[in-house]
Design an enzyme around this catalytic site. Structure first.
Site, short mmCIF file in Angstrom:
data_model
loop_
_atom_site.label_atom_id
_atom_site.label_comp_id
_atom_site.label_asym_id
_atom_site.label_seq_id
_atom_site.Cartn_x
_atom_site.Cartn_y
_atom_site.Cartn_z
N LYS A 38 0.87 -1.18 0.04
CA LYS A 38 0.32 -0.26 0.01
C LYS A 38 0.93 1.25 -0.14
O LYS A 38 1.88 1.23 0.61
CB LYS A 38 -0.72 0.15 1.28
CG LYS A 38 -0.12 -0.10 2.66
CD LYS A 38 -1.09 -0.61 3.60
CE LYS A 38 -0.30 -0.92 4.98
NZ LYS A 38 -1.13 -1.27 6.00
N ARG A 46 -7.64 4.02 1.99
CA ARG A 46 -6.88 3.48 1.01
C ARG A 46 -7.76 2.39 0.58
O ARG A 46 -7.36 2.33 -0.73
CB ARG A 46 -5.25 3.15 1.34
CG ARG A 46 -4.35 4.37 1.57
CD ARG A 46 -3.10 3.97 2.23
NE ARG A 46 -3.32 3.28 3.44
CZ ARG A 46 -2.32 3.28 4.40
NH1 ARG A 46 -0.93 3.28 3.95
NH2 ARG A 46 -2.83 2.80 5.58
N GLY A 47 -7.85 1.58 1.34
CA GLY A 47 -8.81 0.36 0.75
C GLY A 47 -10.19 0.71 -0.29
O GLY A 47 -10.34 0.09 -1.14
N HIS A 535 0.00 27.75 13.74
CA HIS A 535 -0.40 27.09 14.98
C HIS A 535 -0.59 25.98 15.45
O HIS A 535 -1.22 25.17 14.22
CB HIS A 535 -1.51 28.21 15.50
CG HIS A 535 -1.17 29.56 15.60
ND1 HIS A 535 -2.31 30.47 15.74
CD2 HIS A 535 -0.34 30.27 15.81
CE1 HIS A 535 -1.66 31.84 15.95
NE2 HIS A 535 -0.28 31.65 15.94
N GLY A 558 -26.70 33.92 17.19
CA GLY A 558 -26.97 35.21 17.50
C GLY A 558 -25.76 36.42 17.69
O GLY A 558 -25.73 37.30 18.02
#
Length: 876
Positions: A38, A46-47, A535, A558
């Site tokens: 892989k 990935r599968g 950051h 709000g």
């Protein structure tokens, strides 16, 4: 804390090498087995993407990799090249043997998730900070005993190597042991210095980004906005605005490097490159320039000048430079009861403080160099303040304050340079309080709030860590309960969920004051893969942590949320104007800013003052990128193979001397290097060395013996022979005159050597000078004097001091590098004696090292070598 993704291979290497568990962790590899292959480039799922080859033989793995290696591949919306692959044994197992395990960091501690077959309904355990995970806690849920031991070992590994995220899916548990199939991990990169031995850094061959995810491809790569900025949060703010206005960032690094290479001020770079550059300072907010650049707002012909302290000294031309100066800060109107401790180097924050009757406003600082007292300016006077090695000691002896509170206190360089302090009205409180993640952006908020409201009441930057010491909600609730604060501004960013606590507070009625919010990082939607924005906490691990989603949640709750950062000032002004109109806010009364002494270096930079230098030098300059000797870079010195004689010529005579002159200087140093241990200088050096003194003390003791009687006759000989020769005095007349005046002829005579036992040092130098010097008039004159003196006494020869002295005069006068006056000046100021001092220092150091090597004890002169001559009545 910073979360940096690492490759699956690196994570598994750490696990196999350092995990401590009773469970047998299998790590067998054999090419005869069936294999799994892989890509190992931080690609998720990935599968499902068809990027895993399962149950292949070795040839099958080769074929699978060959069809994908270095081929451009599309993964979701990202396009890139597959370069790194991981090949492992295929583990045959049943579905019942699969488990899911995940450990991840949160503010309250670390969560451990585990479940049979996937993580949708995983069991969750919270391990609080400084607590440990036990097998009993795990088996209560309950997994297999073997799995419980593995989970505890995995958690200990997670803590020891400072992981922030560690997921294994699936983890296979069979009768043979535990198999780690797929693994994803992130580490805290800020902990490299703690676990360097176990977790190598890039310098040791492991790079966090060596196996990066597929290369990002931006739409519209030839974008027309180049954002040269400083600071991560500032960069995100600019990028957000550019994207919001329909632009694209492009060639950032290229532009920054080219501007730095060009050097000088921003306006100067514009003139050099031909690029029309408009420079703005505190008269506008940061992202306003984006709209100007893209034609969305007009460019002012002349930015207005702010009425700042010291501007009465500046004309319009120098004010542009004035705006560009940085790294100056001040503390204003500090009450006597308030005390401030500055973290790290506190000089800039302290020295800009205006004069007061009390020194209580800034009593201490901290520095890693240890506890000490340091000198600072207090207004126009200098005072001593204590500096502590760690903050705990400083806080123990001095009250703690944080952030910036106009008219009261500030910490370190918060608030920026003096111009920004004054322009942002931070010398008196306003009605608006803010909290920000970014320290750099807090200065931008100071500027925006001061231009749209009556100013800042208090501001705090909590920092960009994933788990800072305080949260947005901590400060918002404090502002809610503070009478002088009438509206609140919050500047969040991508990553984390703190902003949702504000949403809850507004919904529950706990927060009733108007809140204006914006989360920077909206440009992250332009990226097709996970991005870390500088950051440590500026990374969205899920959709709810993105800036776009959080902005919408705040808007729905709000809060007042602008459409972009560029409109933040407009929204703040609208809310403020409404509060003024309904009488909630009575604008703060304007007061004249305090008088602030101008820093000397600042005033000099602006060209307002001048001061004579305390020192002048014309031989060496170390300020640039390269050391310069008398105008010649050190690299050229070595390239030209100038040698020690050439360097001495540059530093002593400010000339590049001819090759023969450099060789002669080196020969002089060689022949004067030593003359045995019996001479006074070597004797003194040896006695000091045997007395246990250090090298410098012993060398100095030997050098102090150099004078007219020992070694220091070069200058005197040169002066005597030159004066006689220049006055056309015959050699015999010179000898007779010196005898009549009762003076010794310097450079004539030797205790051991004579006309019959010549000094080979003189002979070597004589042969070289006669062969290479263009003229030897003074040497010839001295040799004629030697014939006269040796006829009277054989040992009255021209000794090595005298020879070097007269030969050097010939060199200076005839090498073509000096005028006659310059040559005479070098003789007059004592440069020739320097040759003997430099050469003989070699020998003195040799004698010192020799005595130390031979381990010689304290020297005491023998009695039988001393003639004791006492008064007659005492000897009786």
């Amino acid at each position: 804390m910073s979360a940096k993704a690492i490759s699956e291979q690196t994570g598994k290497e750490f696990l196999y090498k350092y995990i401590c568990t009773a469970a047998a962790v299998q790590n067998r590899f054999c090419y005869a087995n069936r294999l799994v292959v892989k890509p190992d480039q931080l690609i998720k799922r990935r599968g499902k993407l068809g990027l895993v080859g399962i149950n292949l033989d070795l040839q099958g793995v080769r074929d699978w990799v060959k069809t994908r290696l270095m081929k451009e591949t599309m993964v979701a919306e990202a396009k890139g090249v597959l370069k790194n692959f991981l090949i492992e044994p295929f583990v045959e197992h049943t579905q019942d043997e699969e488990f899911y395990v995940c450990v991840y960091a949160a503010r309250e501690g670390d969560y451990v998730l585990f479940h049979h077959e996937g993580g949708v309904e995983a069991q969750r355990l919270l391990v609080a900070v400084d607590e440990k995970l036990s097998e009993e806690q795990v088996t209560e849920n309950p997994p297999q005993p073997l799995l419980a031991s593995f989970i505890v070992g995995l958690f200990n590994l997670y803590e020891d190597l400072y992981f922030t995220y560690l997921e294994i899916n699936p983890l296979v548990v069979t009768g043979d042991g535990v198999y780690v199939l797929d693994m994803a991990a992130k580490i805290d990169a800020t902990a490299d210095y703690i676990c360097k031995a176990k977790r190598p850094t890039s310098a040791d061959g492991w790079t966090l980004r060596a196996v990066l995810a597929l290369k990002l491809t931006l739409p519209e790569p030839p974008g027309r906005i180049w954002p040269p900025h400083g600071g991560w949060a500032r960069g995100r703010g600019l990028a957000d605005t550019i994207c919001d206005l329909g632009g694209q960032t492009y060639d950032y690094a290229k532009t920054i490097l080219s501007l730095h290479h060009a050097g000088g001020s921003t306006r100067k770079v514009g003139k050099t490159t031909g690029i029309p550059i408009h420079v703005f300072g505190t008269e506008t907010h940061m992202t306003a320039i984006v709209g100007m650049a893209m034609g969305h707002r007009p460019i002012p012909n002349q930015p207005p000048m702010d009425a700042h302290t010291a501007n009465f000294l500046l004309n319009s031309s120098s004010n542009a430079v004035h705006r560009q100066l940085t790294n100056v800060a001040a503390t204003f109107k500090t009450p006597a009861k308030t005390r401030t401790a500055s973290f790290s180097e506190p000089r800039a924050a302290t020295e800009a403080t205006p004069p007061k009757k009390s020194k209580a406003g800034f009593p201490a600082g901290t520095s890693p160099r240890g506890d000490h007292k340091q000198k600072f300016y207090w207004g126009h006077k200098e005072i001593l303040l204590p500096v502590y090695k760690n903050m705990a000691d400083a806080m123990k002896k001095h009250s703690e304050v944080g952030g910036i509170k106009p008219g009261c206190f500030k910490i370190g360089n918060t608030g920026g340079m003096l111009d920004n302090i004054l322009a942002s009205k931070l010398y008196r409180p306003g009605s608006v309080a803010y909290v920000s993640r970014s320290g750099g952006m807090s200065n931008e908020l100071n500027n925006i709030i001061s231009r749209t409201t009556d100013g800042v009441y208090e501001g705090v930057a909590i920092g960009g860590d994933r788990y800072p010491g305080s949260t947005f909600m901590d400060h918002v609730l404090r502002y809610q309960d503070t009478a002088g604060i009438q509206m609140i501004v919050v500047l969040g960013e991508i990553g984390g969920t703190d902003e949702y606590r504000i949403c809850e507070g507004i919904g529950e009625g706990r927060i009733t004051k108007p809140v204006v919010c914006w989360c920077i990082g909206t440009c992250a939607t332009m990226f097709a893969s996970e991005v870390q924005f500088g950051h440590a906490g500026a990374c969205a691990n899920q959709a709810s942590e993105t800036a776009v989603v959080k902005n919408q949640a705040l808007r729905d709750a709000g809060a007042y949320v602008p459409k972009s950062f560029d409109e933040l000032g407009d929204v703040i002004k609208t809310v403020y104007d409404e509060l003024v109109a309904n009488g909630t806010i009575v604008p703060a009364q304007e007061v004249p800013p305090p008088t602030v002494p101008m820093d000397y270096s600042w005033a000099r930079e602006l060209g307002l003052i001048r001061k004579p230098a305390s020192f002048m030098t014309s031989i060496c300059d170390e300020r640039g990128q390269e050391l310069i000797y008398a105008g010649m870079p050190i690299t050229e010195v070595f390239k030209e193979e100038m040698g020690l004689g050439g360097v001495l010529g540059l530093l002593w005579f400010q000339r590049r001397l001819p090759r023969y002159a450099c060789q002669f200087i080196e020969m002089c140093l060689m022949v004067t290097a030593d003359h045995g241990p019996a001479v006074s200088g070597a004797h003194n050096t040896i006695v000091c060395a045997r007395a246990g003194k250090d090298l410098i003390s012993s060398l100095t003791s030997g050098l102090l013996t150099i004078g007219d009687r020992f070694g220091g006759a070069l200058d005197a000989a040169a002066k005597q022979f030159s004066k006689a020769f220049d006055s056309s005095m015959l050699p015999m007349e010179f000898v007779n005159k010196m005898k009549k005046d009762g003076k010794l002829i310097m450079g004539i005579g030797h205790r051991v050597k004579s006309i019959n036992n010549p000094d080979m040092r003189v002979q070597i130098l004589k042969d070289f000078v006669i062969q290479h010097f263009p003229s030897t008039q003074l040497l010839d004159y001295a040799l004629n004097v030697e014939k006269i003196t040796t006829s009277k006494k054989p040992n009255l020869i021209l000794n090595v001091d005298g020879f070097i002295g007269v030969a050097f005069v010939d060199l200076l006068r005839t090498c073509g590098g000096f005028t006659r006056d310059e040559a005479d000046e070098f003789v007059e100021i004592g440069s020739l004696n320097g040759i003997f001092v430099l050469g003989r220092s070699i020998g003195f150091i040799g004698h010192y090292l020799d005595q130390k090597r031979l381990k010689q004890g304290l020297y005491r002169h023998p009695w039988d070598d001393i003639s004791y001559v006492l008064p007659e009545h005492m000897s009786m």
